[in-house]
Enzyme design. Sequence first.
Site, short mmCIF file in Angstrom:
data_model
loop_
_atom_site.label_atom_id
_atom_site.label_comp_id
_atom_site.label_asym_id
_atom_site.label_seq_id
_atom_site.Cartn_x
_atom_site.Cartn_y
_atom_site.Cartn_z
N HIS A 1 12.57 -19.19 6.35
CA HIS A 1 12.46 -18.12 5.35
C HIS A 1 12.86 -16.82 6.04
O HIS A 1 12.62 -16.64 7.23
CB HIS A 1 11.02 -17.99 4.80
N ARG B 1 7.80 -20.92 30.50
CA ARG B 1 8.36 -20.29 31.69
C ARG B 1 8.53 -21.34 32.78
O ARG B 1 7.84 -22.37 32.79
CB ARG B 1 7.43 -19.17 32.19
#
Length: 240
Positions: free
Chosen positions: A122, A185
């Site tokens: 959306h 990470r």
Amino acid sequence: MRRDHRPYFIKALQRRIESSYIEHFLRPQLDRLGGHPLFMKPWYVRIHGKGIELGEQIHIVAAKDRNVQFCTWQHEQHQGAIRIGDYSLVCPGVRIDSASRVDVGSNCMLAAGAYLSDADWHDIYDRTRPIGTTKPIALEDNVWIGDGAIVCKGVTIGANSIVGAGAVVASDVPANVIVAGNPARIVRELDPSGPHRRREDLLAGYDELHSTIERLERYLLRSNSLLGWVRSLVNPRQDD
């Protein structure tokens, strides 16, 4: 059950039924399905849309409570596409949604519950607008996506890299690293010289491998009987 009570002929029959289901119901829904596919419980694989390609000796494991879903969307200028390379493994509950393109290389492994999505679905301001921003995803060869991890739009993951369980990958990952966390990470670097043993090393030589597995299954299930299998289903015991 703690062990397989099926007599060999029942297991072989179930395998043939699964193969027939793949050829009759799944292959016609795909733009391409390579040779020697192995789907466990293929009736729990959901395919929606066109532009979906699966490579050689693809291995998909689905379950009643954890369907595998491949879905491409077509809307206005958008047309999704999903490509999964040779020898890759897709585990229960994996979902891939595409409005542009999701490329999964060869020898990749997608663990249970992993989710790859190349779109927002959306617009962030106009919530009535479908698709929203969409950018292709690319997993290079021999990537491993951990249990419940999410790979977001626009991400490229380099060869041999591993995404830890539950990680959310929102930016590119270089080759030969392990990433974890939200946002993901780097937590470890891998030796690019390996040695890297891939799924194709295990699955190469299909005819010989298939024959070896068949002989092993016949041996392991040799003492199982039809009556004993039925009894284990209707009246299981602790030693089953």
